[in-house]
Design a protein around this motif. Structure first.
Motif, PDB file in Angstrom:
ATOM      1  N   SER A  61      40.561 -30.895  33.783  1.00  0.00           N
ATOM      2  CA  SER A  61      39.711 -30.198  34.506  1.00  0.00           C
ATOM      3  C   SER A  61      39.116 -31.267  35.754  1.00  0.00           C
ATOM      4  CB  SER A  61      38.704 -29.806  33.751  1.00  0.00           C
ATOM      5  OG  SER A  61      37.087 -29.331  34.165  1.00  0.00           O
TER       6      SER A  61
ATOM      7  N   PHE B  42      30.962 -29.917  42.714  1.00  0.00           N
ATOM      8  CA  PHE B  42      32.333 -29.963  41.717  1.00  0.00           C
ATOM      9  C   PHE B  42      32.851 -31.216  41.543  1.00  0.00           C
ATOM     10  CE2 PHE B  42      33.004 -25.809  43.632  1.00  0.00           C
ATOM     11  CZ  PHE B  42      33.144 -25.195  42.285  1.00  0.00           C
TER      12      PHE B  42
ATOM     13  N   SER C  85      33.345 -33.483  33.326  1.00  0.00           N
ATOM     14  CA  SER C  85      34.854 -33.502  32.450  1.00  0.00           C
ATOM     15  C   SER C  85      35.404 -34.612  31.917  1.00  0.00           C
ATOM     16  CB  SER C  85      35.761 -32.478  33.300  1.00  0.00           C
ATOM     17  OG  SER C  85      34.832 -31.105  33.804  1.00  0.00           O
TER      18      SER C  85
ATOM     19  N   GLU D 249      39.082 -28.807  43.951  1.00  0.00           N
ATOM     20  CA  GLU D 249      38.340 -27.746  44.084  1.00  0.00           C
ATOM     21  C   GLU D 249      37.300 -27.838  45.762  1.00  0.00           C
ATOM     22  OE1 GLU D 249      35.746 -23.311  43.311  1.00  0.00           O
ATOM     23  OE2 GLU D 249      37.403 -24.519  40.969  1.00  0.00           O
TER      24      GLU D 249
ATOM     25  N   ASP E  79      41.866 -30.929  39.016  1.00  0.00           N
ATOM     26  CA  ASP E  79      40.873 -29.655  39.776  1.00  0.00           C
ATOM     27  C   ASP E  79      39.934 -29.684  40.057  1.00  0.00           C
ATOM     28  OD1 ASP E  79      43.671 -29.072  38.162  1.00  0.00           O
ATOM     29  OD2 ASP E  79      42.434 -28.102  36.482  1.00  0.00           O
ATOM     30  N   ASN E  80      38.129 -29.998  39.299  1.00  0.00           N
ATOM     31  CA  ASN E  80      37.809 -30.144  40.331  1.00  0.00           C
ATOM     32  C   ASN E  80      37.485 -30.866  41.276  1.00  0.00           C
ATOM     33  OD1 ASN E  80      35.367 -28.445  38.427  1.00  0.00           O
ATOM     34  ND2 ASN E  80      35.756 -29.826  36.835  1.00  0.00           N
TER      35      ASN E  80
ATOM     36  N   TYR F 112      31.254 -31.947  38.943  1.00  0.00           N
ATOM     37  CA  TYR F 112      31.633 -31.558  37.289  1.00  0.00           C
ATOM     38  C   TYR F 112      33.177 -32.114  37.201  1.00  0.00           C
ATOM     39  CZ  TYR F 112      29.334 -26.833  39.016  1.00  0.00           C
ATOM     40  OH  TYR F 112      28.320 -25.752  38.812  1.00  0.00           O
ATOM     41  N   ALA F 113      33.443 -33.031  38.017  1.00  0.00           N
ATOM     42  CA  ALA F 113      34.446 -33.561  37.514  1.00  0.00           C
ATOM     43  C   ALA F 113      34.272 -34.966  36.588  1.00  0.00           C
ATOM     44  CB  ALA F 113      35.504 -34.256  39.181  1.00  0.00           C
TER      45      ALA F 113
END
Length: 120
Positions: free
Chosen positions: A45, A66, A73, A52, A48-49, A69-70
């Motif tokens: 994740s 994002f 994660s 994104e 992926d963040n 978010y990374a």
């Protein structure tokens, strides 16, 4: 930057996700689908963040969201690694924790850079 692949934080997150995946497979069979799965998902994740967020980089606030978010994660992944480290003796875990600590600092620094310098 021509691509998210130009970001050091992405390349490190990708490399560490591969390492984490391989290490998670050393868990006891009964943990492969619980602790192991959660560890694998949180590590993947992160990258992926970052990707994104990069895809939404023309919108500064989305990019920051994002990246945050990374980072979150990454903290989850570290928490999973700490649990695994306490429960099982897997030599690579300590080194992975150190790598993720450093990556967390790099992501945090990049978030600060984007906050101060990013133009939309």
């Amino acid at each position: 930057m021509k691509s998210y692949k130009d970001l050091d934080i992405y390349n490190l997150a990708f490399t560490y996700a591969i390492e984490t995946h391989k290490v998670s497979l050393k868990l006891p069979k009964y943990e492969l689908y619980e602790q192991g799965s959660q560890l694998r998902r949180s590590s993947k994740s992160i990258k992926d963040n970052i990707v994104e967020g990069y895809g939404r980089r023309i919108y500064k606030q989305d990019f920051l969201k994002f990246l945050t978010y990374a980072h979150a994660s990454l903290l989850e992944c570290l928490s999973q690694l700490e649990m695994v480290d306490e429960l099982y003796e897997i030599a690579e875990i300590k080194e992975l924790k150190q790598k993720y600590d450093i990556l967390g600092g790099k992501i945090f620094s990049f978030i600060q850079y984007v906050e101060k310098n990013w133009r939309t």
